[in-house]
Design a protein around this motif. Sequence first.
Motif, PDB file in Angstrom:
ATOM      1  N   PRO A 235       0.831  -1.205   0.000  1.00 35.27           N
ATOM      2  CA  PRO A 235       0.000   0.000   0.000  1.00 35.27           C
ATOM      3  C   PRO A 235       0.866   1.256   0.000  1.00 35.27           C
ATOM      4  O   PRO A 235       1.816   1.365   0.786  1.00 35.27           O
ATOM      5  CB  PRO A 235      -0.814  -0.132   1.299  1.00 35.27           C
ATOM      6  CG  PRO A 235      -0.873  -1.604   1.542  1.00 35.27           C
ATOM      7  CD  PRO A 235       0.434  -2.155   1.056  1.00 35.27           C
ATOM      8  N   ASN A 236       0.534   2.173  -0.884  1.00 35.64           N
ATOM      9  CA  ASN A 236       1.384   3.339  -1.100  1.00 35.64           C
ATOM     10  C   ASN A 236       1.612   4.141   0.173  1.00 35.64           C
ATOM     11  O   ASN A 236       2.748   4.510   0.500  1.00 35.64           O
ATOM     12  CB  ASN A 236       0.748   4.223  -2.179  1.00 35.64           C
ATOM     13  CG  ASN A 236       1.685   5.309  -2.655  1.00 35.64           C
ATOM     14  OD1 ASN A 236       2.872   5.077  -2.841  1.00 35.64           O
ATOM     15  ND2 ASN A 236       1.152   6.502  -2.833  1.00 35.64           N
ATOM     16  N   LEU A 237       0.557   4.437   0.906  1.00 36.12           N
ATOM     17  CA  LEU A 237       0.692   5.263   2.106  1.00 36.12           C
ATOM     18  C   LEU A 237       1.534   4.563   3.157  1.00 36.12           C
ATOM     19  O   LEU A 237       2.357   5.198   3.839  1.00 36.12           O
ATOM     20  CB  LEU A 237      -0.695   5.595   2.666  1.00 36.12           C
ATOM     21  CG  LEU A 237      -0.717   6.502   3.904  1.00 36.12           C
ATOM     22  CD1 LEU A 237      -0.022   7.823   3.602  1.00 36.12           C
ATOM     23  CD2 LEU A 237      -2.141   6.740   4.374  1.00 36.12           C
ATOM     24  N   VAL A 238       1.351   3.242   3.304  1.00 31.21           N
ATOM     25  CA  VAL A 238       2.135   2.486   4.284  1.00 31.21           C
ATOM     26  C   VAL A 238       3.627   2.545   3.943  1.00 31.21           C
ATOM     27  O   VAL A 238       4.480   2.752   4.812  1.00 31.21           O
ATOM     28  CB  VAL A 238       1.660   1.020   4.335  1.00 31.21           C
ATOM     29  CG1 VAL A 238       2.576   0.187   5.225  1.00 31.21           C
ATOM     30  CG2 VAL A 238       0.226   0.945   4.838  1.00 31.21           C
ATOM     31  N   LEU A 239       3.934   2.383   2.654  1.00 36.15           N
ATOM     32  CA  LEU A 239       5.328   2.429   2.232  1.00 36.15           C
ATOM     33  C   LEU A 239       5.928   3.813   2.467  1.00 36.15           C
ATOM     34  O   LEU A 239       7.073   3.942   2.920  1.00 36.15           O
ATOM     35  CB  LEU A 239       5.431   2.059   0.751  1.00 36.15           C
ATOM     36  CG  LEU A 239       6.849   1.959   0.170  1.00 36.15           C
ATOM     37  CD1 LEU A 239       7.669   0.934   0.933  1.00 36.15           C
ATOM     38  CD2 LEU A 239       6.791   1.605  -1.312  1.00 36.15           C
ATOM     39  N   LEU A 240       5.164   4.856   2.194  1.00 36.30           N
ATOM     40  CA  LEU A 240       5.642   6.217   2.425  1.00 36.30           C
ATOM     41  C   LEU A 240       5.917   6.459   3.908  1.00 36.30           C
ATOM     42  O   LEU A 240       6.935   7.052   4.274  1.00 36.30           O
ATOM     43  CB  LEU A 240       4.612   7.228   1.916  1.00 36.30           C
ATOM     44  CG  LEU A 240       4.416   7.317   0.404  1.00 36.30           C
ATOM     45  CD1 LEU A 240       3.274   8.266   0.075  1.00 36.30           C
ATOM     46  CD2 LEU A 240       5.684   7.775  -0.278  1.00 36.30           C
ATOM     47  N   VAL A 241       5.021   5.981   4.762  1.00 33.72           N
ATOM     48  CA  VAL A 241       5.201   6.161   6.203  1.00 33.72           C
ATOM     49  C   VAL A 241       6.435   5.415   6.693  1.00 33.72           C
ATOM     50  O   VAL A 241       7.237   5.936   7.478  1.00 33.72           O
ATOM     51  CB  VAL A 241       3.937   5.694   6.965  1.00 33.72           C
ATOM     52  CG1 VAL A 241       4.210   5.654   8.464  1.00 33.72           C
ATOM     53  CG2 VAL A 241       2.768   6.615   6.669  1.00 33.72           C
ATOM     54  N   VAL A 242       6.623   4.172   6.231  1.00 35.82           N
ATOM     55  CA  VAL A 242       7.780   3.365   6.648  1.00 35.82           C
ATOM     56  C   VAL A 242       9.089   4.034   6.216  1.00 35.82           C
ATOM     57  O   VAL A 242      10.036   4.145   7.005  1.00 35.82           O
ATOM     58  CB  VAL A 242       7.676   1.941   6.071  1.00 35.82           C
ATOM     59  CG1 VAL A 242       8.981   1.183   6.289  1.00 35.82           C
ATOM     60  CG2 VAL A 242       6.524   1.191   6.718  1.00 35.82           C
ATOM     61  N   LEU A 243       9.145   4.469   4.971  1.00 36.91           N
ATOM     62  CA  LEU A 243      10.374   5.097   4.472  1.00 36.91           C
ATOM     63  C   LEU A 243      10.662   6.408   5.194  1.00 36.91           C
ATOM     64  O   LEU A 243      11.816   6.724   5.512  1.00 36.91           O
ATOM     65  CB  LEU A 243      10.260   5.337   2.967  1.00 36.91           C
ATOM     66  CG  LEU A 243      10.300   4.083   2.090  1.00 36.91           C
ATOM     67  CD1 LEU A 243       9.977   4.419   0.646  1.00 36.91           C
ATOM     68  CD2 LEU A 243      11.676   3.420   2.174  1.00 36.91           C
ATOM     69  N   ALA A 244       9.620   7.195   5.453  1.00 42.47           N
ATOM     70  CA  ALA A 244       9.818   8.453   6.172  1.00 42.47           C
ATOM     71  C   ALA A 244      10.211   8.195   7.629  1.00 42.47           C
ATOM     72  O   ALA A 244      11.067   8.888   8.189  1.00 42.47           O
ATOM     73  CB  ALA A 244       8.549   9.294   6.115  1.00 42.47           C
ATOM     74  N   TYR A 245       9.614   7.180   8.240  1.00 42.87           N
ATOM     75  CA  TYR A 245       9.906   6.859   9.641  1.00 42.87           C
ATOM     76  C   TYR A 245      11.333   6.342   9.813  1.00 42.87           C
ATOM     77  O   TYR A 245      11.936   6.492  10.875  1.00 42.87           O
ATOM     78  CB  TYR A 245       8.914   5.814  10.149  1.00 42.87           C
ATOM     79  CG  TYR A 245       9.082   5.475  11.614  1.00 42.87           C
ATOM     80  CD1 TYR A 245       8.653   6.360  12.590  1.00 42.87           C
ATOM     81  CD2 TYR A 245       9.675   4.277  12.018  1.00 42.87           C
ATOM     82  CE1 TYR A 245       8.803   6.062  13.934  1.00 42.87           C
ATOM     83  CE2 TYR A 245       9.831   3.969  13.354  1.00 42.87           C
ATOM     84  CZ  TYR A 245       9.396   4.870  14.310  1.00 42.87           C
ATOM     85  OH  TYR A 245       9.556   4.581  15.635  1.00 42.87           O
ATOM     86  N   ALA A 325       2.295  14.264  -5.060  1.00 43.94           N
ATOM     87  CA  ALA A 325       3.322  14.558  -4.060  1.00 43.94           C
ATOM     88  C   ALA A 325       2.823  15.592  -3.058  1.00 43.94           C
ATOM     89  O   ALA A 325       3.058  15.473  -1.844  1.00 43.94           O
ATOM     90  CB  ALA A 325       4.598  15.053  -4.750  1.00 43.94           C
ATOM     91  N   ILE A 326       2.130  16.611  -3.540  1.00 39.75           N
ATOM     92  CA  ILE A 326       1.612  17.653  -2.643  1.00 39.75           C
ATOM     93  C   ILE A 326       0.589  17.062  -1.681  1.00 39.75           C
ATOM     94  O   ILE A 326       0.628  17.317  -0.463  1.00 39.75           O
ATOM     95  CB  ILE A 326       1.001  18.796  -3.467  1.00 39.75           C
ATOM     96  CG1 ILE A 326       2.102  19.557  -4.223  1.00 39.75           C
ATOM     97  CG2 ILE A 326       0.221  19.755  -2.563  1.00 39.75           C
ATOM     98  CD1 ILE A 326       1.577  20.596  -5.191  1.00 39.75           C
ATOM     99  N   LYS A 327      -0.329  16.269  -2.202  1.00 37.42           N
ATOM    100  CA  LYS A 327      -1.350  15.670  -1.334  1.00 37.42           C
ATOM    101  C   LYS A 327      -0.725  14.686  -0.342  1.00 37.42           C
ATOM    102  O   LYS A 327      -1.121  14.647   0.831  1.00 37.42           O
ATOM    103  CB  LYS A 327      -2.415  14.974  -2.186  1.00 37.42           C
ATOM    104  CG  LYS A 327      -3.256  15.935  -3.011  1.00 37.42           C
ATOM    105  CD  LYS A 327      -4.481  15.260  -3.609  1.00 37.42           C
ATOM    106  CE  LYS A 327      -4.101  14.245  -4.651  1.00 37.42           C
ATOM    107  NZ  LYS A 327      -5.291  13.692  -5.348  1.00 37.42           N
ATOM    108  N   SER A 328       0.261  13.912  -0.794  1.00 35.47           N
ATOM    109  CA  SER A 328       0.909  12.944   0.099  1.00 35.47           C
ATOM    110  C   SER A 328       1.714  13.646   1.175  1.00 35.47           C
ATOM    111  O   SER A 328       1.772  13.180   2.324  1.00 35.47           O
ATOM    112  CB  SER A 328       1.823  12.020  -0.716  1.00 35.47           C
ATOM    113  OG  SER A 328       1.080  11.250  -1.636  1.00 35.47           O
ATOM    114  N   GLU A 329       2.332  14.770   0.823  1.00 34.96           N
ATOM    115  CA  GLU A 329       3.083  15.530   1.837  1.00 34.96           C
ATOM    116  C   GLU A 329       2.154  16.029   2.932  1.00 34.96           C
ATOM    117  O   GLU A 329       2.491  15.994   4.118  1.00 34.96           O
ATOM    118  CB  GLU A 329       3.806  16.708   1.171  1.00 34.96           C
ATOM    119  CG  GLU A 329       4.568  17.609   2.135  1.00 34.96           C
ATOM    120  CD  GLU A 329       3.726  18.709   2.742  1.00 34.96           C
ATOM    121  OE1 GLU A 329       3.818  18.902   3.974  1.00 34.96           O
ATOM    122  OE2 GLU A 329       2.966  19.348   2.007  1.00 34.96           O
ATOM    123  N   VAL A 330       0.975  16.499   2.536  1.00 31.40           N
ATOM    124  CA  VAL A 330       0.008  16.980   3.529  1.00 31.40           C
ATOM    125  C   VAL A 330      -0.409  15.842   4.451  1.00 31.40           C
ATOM    126  O   VAL A 330      -0.480  16.010   5.674  1.00 31.40           O
ATOM    127  CB  VAL A 330      -1.222  17.590   2.816  1.00 31.40           C
ATOM    128  CG1 VAL A 330      -2.314  17.906   3.830  1.00 31.40           C
ATOM    129  CG2 VAL A 330      -0.829  18.860   2.074  1.00 31.40           C
TER     130      VAL A 330
END
Length: 396
Positions: A235-245, A325-330
């Motif tokens: 899932p895209n959001l999960v991957l983004l959170v893991v990488l950012a964390y 990218a803008i929406k995901s950053e928010v």
Amino acid sequence: MNVIRRWMDTREARKLWRNKSALLAIVVIGMYLLTALFVMAGGISRDTCDTVVGPNKLPGFFRQDLPEKRYENATTKFLSKIKRALAAEDVEGALDEVNLGPFAAADKTPAQLEEIVEEVEALAAELNESPNLDIDPSMLPKLAELESVESKLKSPLSSWDQFVYNASICLGTDSQGRSIFFRGIYSIKIAIQIGLVTALFSVALGAFLGAAAGYFGGWVDHVVVWVYTTFSSIPNLVLLVVLAYAFTNSAAKDTLLPVYIAFGATFWIGTCRVIRGETLKLKEMEYVHAAQTAGFGPLHILLRYIIPNTAHLMLINFSLLLIAAIKSEVILSYLGFGVKNQPSWGIMIRDAGNNGDVVGGFFWEIGFATVLMFGLVLAFNILSDALQDAFDPKHV
């Protein structure tokens, strides 16, 4: 210039310029870009955004607070700082350090300031006899007098300083007394910066890998397809959170680098798929076979003939990825994994929720951040649709 002139004469470009909605979207996007450049040039700094400019949760559009809140504002903040300075051993030095946004202590002697403080406290004592100033209109003249006397503690502002101050409070202040307007405008730079970097990197990487996979085929194609299929299964959001964390305890945790890496690692997939499919079609074209017959190498054909002919798809994907990218950053900033220690729309929305602004009917902070984000995303959505209609043969 000749290249641009020739492009302007193409049927696709003429179709784009005839789209009035697209032209309006370009104007809006241009205004956002100019604002971002203004912030990058130092027009609004992070220190400016973090500076307390007035009372907490001041309403926007220069609307007055309720009487009880006005009474609280007049008897706290600046008055408390003046009283602490007058009680210090080095009174003159302490008064020089008193400030609230652009306001400093009035150029008066300590004795004169003490007289004003006593007068403020006397008026405050009279107002304090009212059980509730919000429902006691007879006390409003006395409250206005209190505010007038309290203002004598502040040094007068120059015309420019007054203009900047009015701009800073035009949309009110947040729960810490910081300018909502300045924080929202500064966040435009963050959104544009993250969107541009992410879109440029993702389109460049996705286009090259997709073109290489489609043109060479074989094991190259298998590897690229396996990589983006693996990433797509998460899932895209999960991957983004893991990488950012993953950068939480690193030296780069307070920079935008974790956001760039998190977005860049995921957003190239869509572009790669689209360019790969287009390349499978282009490599069978006659001009590609002619180049192969002429003895040009695979890399030359890829860079000179294949990738340039996918430019319309790259342009469309660039616009779409910038929006994503803008929406995901928010979203990430709202969750606490995105932008750190500087304003962003996600942080403004999160702070408004955490501080009970929405529940308390204070919509200025969340409203301004939402309006700015909505305007930029809507403009790019309109432009993306126009680009697809003009350049994508499937939409013609």
